[in-house]
Design a protein around this motif. Structure first.
Motif, short mmCIF file in Angstrom:
data_model
loop_
_atom_site.label_atom_id
_atom_site.label_comp_id
_atom_site.label_asym_id
_atom_site.label_seq_id
_atom_site.Cartn_x
_atom_site.Cartn_y
_atom_site.Cartn_z
N ASP B 238 31.49 60.42 -28.97
CA ASP B 238 30.48 59.50 -28.11
C ASP B 238 29.79 58.59 -29.22
OD1 ASP B 238 30.65 61.13 -25.78
OD2 ASP B 238 29.58 62.72 -26.80
N GLU B 240 30.09 55.25 -31.57
CA GLU B 240 30.62 53.88 -31.89
C GLU B 240 30.43 54.02 -33.34
OE1 GLU B 240 28.72 50.44 -30.20
OE2 GLU B 240 27.60 51.70 -28.90
N THR B 242 31.68 51.78 -37.11
CA THR B 242 32.28 51.12 -38.04
C THR B 242 32.01 51.34 -39.39
OG1 THR B 242 31.63 49.46 -36.34
CG2 THR B 242 32.36 48.51 -38.46
N ARG B 272 21.70 55.40 -27.27
CA ARG B 272 22.81 55.17 -28.07
C ARG B 272 23.15 55.58 -29.62
NH1 ARG B 272 23.36 48.59 -29.87
NH2 ARG B 272 22.42 48.90 -31.57
N GLN B 274 25.28 55.08 -32.87
CA GLN B 274 26.02 53.86 -33.70
C GLN B 274 25.93 54.00 -34.84
OE1 GLN B 274 24.50 49.99 -33.16
NE2 GLN B 274 26.41 49.48 -32.60
#
Lengths: 332, 332
Positions: B238, B240, B242, B272, B274
């Motif tokens: 789940d 995100e 980078t 969220r 991330q």
């Protein structure tokens, strides 16, 4: 559901913050099985007492409009002795000379078998041992996270989360007013006097700033840490104290050019308790700006743990009182 | 005196750290009424089992000399099922694809009514809900402070010290290897590849650095925070993600000239989860350098509380395991 009957002694900014937080957190407290019923609110003019539970919203309104919650002329100690309840939330102003009403309230609370949660540094900086022993003899809980660093947790962090870890020293910025003044002096290349004036205008420094700028407030907090964490039997008089009144913008700038900031650092260990302006490398976790507080706990196993947060503010301080309350009465 | 019989499953750096800390803290634990008796130590080759208590100093020596503690060929799950004890300290390596031996060990522990303290992120990042529900059904304690940020306390800080405070978000640097690489790239104006090579030489980055530099480790930790603090039912998929492999020294320098550093920031809230390189103002509490970890907890009442500490290291991680142990079994 467990009902905790309590009094709020002192209804200045922090006492009012406690009332607001209890109103906000009513539902949450019920969800963890706690009903907190305030049976008395006391300020310097008198008290509101109601065994069915005082209306806190009404108290806040009356305080704002008429300057007092007093409906009857009765003191904190009288409330403690005559009104049936189990917890005293003590938020009267700090008195560093005698301990003030706070000391009398806390002793009376323990003598009648009540628990105490407080934000009031004075009694702890003067009479820590007596208070702890009286509480122990009575089987009372005594919690005071709010006395050091407002919402920034230090005492409970060390005693609960870092349990088992021997603490070697604690260093920190424990006074937001001094931190603000030093931060702004560097930013503006302005003198101590000019920035002090600005701080007073903004309400960051008090009309009588001595208690903050001469390091007395930091010293009181260090004494509390010395006693509560290192098990010493220190009082305010054991602290070497230098304030920030002699720091110049030139010194701040010279330090900055060499990669340092000057901060009013309080340090406590088994060997010494000291407050003084000290150099801190710019990228060190202790180098926080504005009105922030920070404490760096040097431990045997976990290394250095640093915690930063808002050192003052009624809601922030009340939040520390709330966490003490949950820690005593919550089911865990 | 309460005797806690436990097993140590996994005897790599962290398992050995636990053994060392238990040896060091034996006296302290007795002073708070706890005797911790290790009845089995297991590594990938087998186990040492002794119901009278394994000799931990001997285990450490044998591991160092022969690479294993195995005296009999028996697995973690078999130890859990056949040896009488109440606590499993699970320190096997993280496996983010299947949960690995750790997942099987934890489930077996709960199925036999044992408590679990772990430093192993994989099972929690993949199967948090299943683990928590199995623990709950068995009436077992399940603690995992060591999975996030090594000795830097986050989970227990929020759930114990900040009790009653709604958490809005947590932002932080949760991977020391990435922080070291970004800090050094700026200091030396050197490329990612060059500093990665340096980090490997120093043992700060692993031979296969993917898990750290691509943000996977940070993502796993965020999932644990999302589930343990925000009550979500998230898994690693789940998030995100980078990593830092595309960050250039030019970007770092440009940011620095504008008063910012670039850090690999993990952020979790109800909305969220991330991980990404982000700009942080130089004097912000999140802007810590080197291999340090930091987490900033934004709360409803206490404002922003930031905690910094060593994110890795066997003794530091073992210290988080010790604090979980005291929290479960200590008298408070």
């Amino acid at each position: 559901m467990k009902t905790v009957c309590c009094s709020i002694l002192g209804f200045g900014a922090i006492g009012q913050g406690v009332a607001e937080v209890l109103l906000m957190k009513n539902e949450y407290l019920e969800s963890i099985g706690l009903e907190v019923k305030v049976v008395a609110v006391v300020d310097s003019k008198g008290a509101t007492v109601n065994l069915q539970g005082v209306d806190l919203a009404d108290c806040l309104t009356r305080k704002r409009i008429s300057g007092t919650v007093a409906l009857e002329k009765i003191t904190g100690v009288e409330v403690i002795r005559s009104v049936d309840h189990e917890l005293v939330i003590e938020t009267t102003p700090t008195n560093i000379k005698t301990g003030g009403a706070g000391l009398q309230n806390m002793l009376a609370a323990f003598q009648t078998g009540k628990d105490v949660i407080t934000s009031n540094k004075g009694p702890l900086a003067l009479n820590y041992r007596e208070l702890v022993e009286t509480a122990k003899a009575a089987g009372s809980n005594f919690r005071f996270e709010a006395t050091v660093g407002g919402s920034m947790p230090v005492i409970n962090l060390v005693n609960e989360v870092l349990a088992g870890n021997k603490v070697k020293s604690i260093k920190g910025i424990l006074n937001g007013t001094c931190n603000y003044i030093l931060t702004r002096m560097l930013e503006e290349r302005a003198s101590y006097t000019d920035i002090l004036a600005e701080s007073m205008q903004l309400g960051i420094a008090e009309a009588d700033p001595k208690y903050d700028v001469e390091g007395i407030d930091t010293a009181c907090k260090l004494v509390i840490l010395a006693n509560a964490i290192f098990g010493l039997n220190a009082t305010y008089r054991d602290v070497e104290v230098t304030g920030i009144t002699k720091v110049t913008p030139e010194a701040l700038e010279m330090a900055y050019e060499r990669g340092h900031v000057i901060k009013l650092i309080g340090e406590v260990s088994r060997e010494r308790i000291q407050v003084a302006p000290r150099l801190v490398p710019i990228n060190h976790p202790l180098a926080v700006g504005g009105t922030l507080n920070v404490a760096s706990v040097d431990t045997e196993l976990a290394g250095e743990i640093t915690v930063t947060g808002k050192g003052a503010g009624p809601i922030e301080t009340a939040s520390a009182i709330l966490s003490d309350l949950i820690s005593i009465y919550g089911n865990r």
